[in-house]
Design an enzyme around this catalytic site. Structure first.
Site, PDB file in Angstrom:
ATOM      1  N   ASN A 150     -11.903   6.597   2.572  1.00 33.65           N
ATOM      2  CA  ASN A 150     -10.860   6.984   3.526  1.00 33.65           C
ATOM      3  C   ASN A 150      -9.580   7.298   2.767  1.00 33.65           C
ATOM      4  OD1 ASN A 150     -12.443   4.620   5.459  1.00 33.65           O
ATOM      5  ND2 ASN A 150     -12.153   6.694   6.235  1.00 33.65           N
ATOM      6  N   GLY A 151      -8.691   8.071   3.382  1.00 32.25           N
ATOM      7  CA  GLY A 151      -7.526   8.555   2.661  1.00 32.25           C
ATOM      8  C   GLY A 151      -7.956   9.555   1.611  1.00 32.25           C
ATOM      9  N   ARG A 161     -18.747  18.680  -4.955  1.00 34.29           N
ATOM     10  CA  ARG A 161     -19.901  17.840  -4.627  1.00 34.29           C
ATOM     11  C   ARG A 161     -20.258  16.834  -5.714  1.00 34.29           C
ATOM     12  NH1 ARG A 161     -25.133  21.920  -5.125  1.00 34.29           N
ATOM     13  NH2 ARG A 161     -24.630  22.776  -7.180  1.00 34.29           N
ATOM     14  N   ALA A 166      -2.059   8.613   6.929  1.00 30.72           N
ATOM     15  CA  ALA A 166      -0.945   8.548   7.879  1.00 30.72           C
ATOM     16  C   ALA A 166       0.368   8.137   7.217  1.00 30.72           C
ATOM     17  CB  ALA A 166      -1.290   7.572   9.001  1.00 30.72           C
ATOM     18  N   ALA A 173      -5.803   7.399  12.764  1.00 27.64           N
ATOM     19  CA  ALA A 173      -4.422   7.002  12.465  1.00 27.64           C
ATOM     20  C   ALA A 173      -4.360   5.483  12.407  1.00 27.64           C
ATOM     21  CB  ALA A 173      -3.467   7.546  13.509  1.00 27.64           C
ATOM     22  N   ASP A 231      -8.212  -3.372   8.088  1.00 29.69           N
ATOM     23  CA  ASP A 231      -7.041  -2.503   7.970  1.00 29.69           C
ATOM     24  C   ASP A 231      -6.325  -2.368   9.315  1.00 29.69           C
ATOM     25  OD1 ASP A 231      -5.178  -0.862   6.775  1.00 29.69           O
ATOM     26  OD2 ASP A 231      -6.413   0.942   6.878  1.00 29.69           O
ATOM     27  N   GLU A 285       0.861  -1.185   0.000  1.00 29.19           N
ATOM     28  CA  GLU A 285       0.000   0.000   0.000  1.00 29.19           C
ATOM     29  C   GLU A 285       0.897   1.235   0.000  1.00 29.19           C
ATOM     30  OE1 GLU A 285      -3.554   2.122   2.605  1.00 29.19           O
ATOM     31  OE2 GLU A 285      -2.264   0.612   3.520  1.00 29.19           O
TER      32      GLU A 285
END
Length: 372
Positions: free
Chosen positions: A213-214, A221, A134, A304, A268, A121
């Site tokens: 996420n990330g 929008r 993070a 995190a 994760d 990743e």
């Protein structure tokens, strides 16, 4: 060996006979009281485990014993198969992690069975705050096929999945090369435009890493990389349904948009997963594990990593998305196996007996008894 349990798909009691590591027979048990019976399903498969109990696969102190410790803890949570995941770092740090993992697997047949491939990743991810998550900014960089090949050599050819930000210079060519070599390419930690997302899918990207996420805190929008990945029929998506990473409405929308046939659930889990509440140092930074397992940058709401395991994600996705237990189990067993090209694992005679026994009540959480 014979197991009496409720089938995860039908809720009906069955007798599962195991011989030689495989399911020899599956027999209905009509008129059997179910109150005290556990449920039975294939063991979880998670494509993204970064470590736990203070052990990280990116750590310079990683050892074969550490790999075994993480694997043993995962088994307690029903995870029978997983991809050890390395995140963004220096060339040497990543090579060290893959070298240790490969040597551990070469020396241990049980690890080899549990760890069929690795997930890289990074480091070919966005360096922007938000999409970077993070991951250390100083090591985020453009894709380099020669560098990746050296890591693949250190891993003994076991890198099975790589997450890439398609806006990086050279990313499309890298995606083509990785996909043609049999590596599953995921889009993640990206600030790409919608057209760059489409180009990545056309080049061979097959899934999205923890969609939603990330990301930037604020997006246009309509024209943005989340909508584009959600709408792309050629992309599957992994979701972190631990109750912290995504709100219920988002999980419900994502699962309905992709359908359970193209969603895989990941916990994760990070190196701090499984540790008691408190403050810890990792990656040269300080993090806080809150009661309930949420991990944040101290004094902020910013996540995190994940402190949960896959079993904790099942009840959440059932409640959030309104799916059945069978759908939730499929998204944590059949879907990741299909994406990674692993043999199917179902409750049927002749199939490997990599089974999970657990307790569950509708509306509640999965409580794993054991992996058989």
């Amino acid at each position: 060996m014979q197991i009496h349990a409720r089938h995860f798909r039908t809720a009906q009691p069955v007798a599962v006979t195991v011989a030689g590591g495989r399911i020899a027979s599956l027999t209905p048990l009509p008129d059997t009281p179910v109150e005290s019976l556990p449920w039975v399903a294939p063991a979880f498969v998670d494509v993204q485990i970064n470590g736990c109990l203070g052990i990280g696969f990116n750590s310079p102190a990683l050892t074969a014993d550490g790999v075994r410790t993480v694997t043993a803890e995962c088994l307690k949570h029903g995870i029978g198969t997983y991809c050890p995941t390395l995140i963004t770092g220096s060339f040497e740090a990543i090579r060290h992690g893959f070298t240790v993992l490969a040597a551990a697997i070469d020396a241990d047949a049980e690890l080899a069975r549990r760890l069929p491939g690795f997930h890289l990743e990074g480091p070919y991810l966005s360096g922007d705050d938000g999409p970077r998550g993070a991951h250390p900014r100083e090591h985020a960089r453009d894709p380099d096929w020669d560098e990746f090949r050296r890591w693949q050599d250190a891993a003994g050819g076991r890198i099975r999945m790589v997450t890439v930000a398609p806006e990086r210079t050279g990313a499309l060519r890298f995606i083509e090369q990785a996909a043609s070599s049999g590596v599953v390419v995921a889009i993640g930690h990206t600030a790409a435009t919608p057209s760059q997302i489409r180009a990545a899918a056309a080049a061979g990207a097959r899934t999205s890493t923890h969609l939603g996420n990330g990301c930037h805190a604020v997006l246009p929008r309509h024209e943005n990389y989340i909508w584009e990945q959600l709408a792309c029929d050629d992309l599957w998506a992994s979701l972190i349904t631990d109750g912290h990473h995504l709100p219920a409405a988002v999980v419900k929308s994502f699962v309905r948009g992709k359908t359970p046939a193209r969603v895989l659930i990941t916990c994760d889990a990070g190196s701090l997963a499984g540790l008691p509440p408190g403050r810890y140092r990792d990656w040269g930074q300080e993090f806080e594990v809150l009661p309930g397992g949420k991990i944040v940058v101290p004094g902020t709401p910013f996540l995190a990593g994940s402190g949960s395991f896959t079993d904790a994600c099942i009840g959440h996705v059932v409640r959030m998305a309104g799916v059945t237990l069978a759908d939730a189990i499929d998204m944590t067993t059949a879907r990741p196996r299909e994406l990674l090209g692993l043999p199917a694992s179902t409750l049927a005679p002749g199939e490997p007996a990599d089974l999970m026994l657990f307790d569950w009540q509708p509306g509640g959480d999965v409580v794993v008894r054991q992996v058989v």
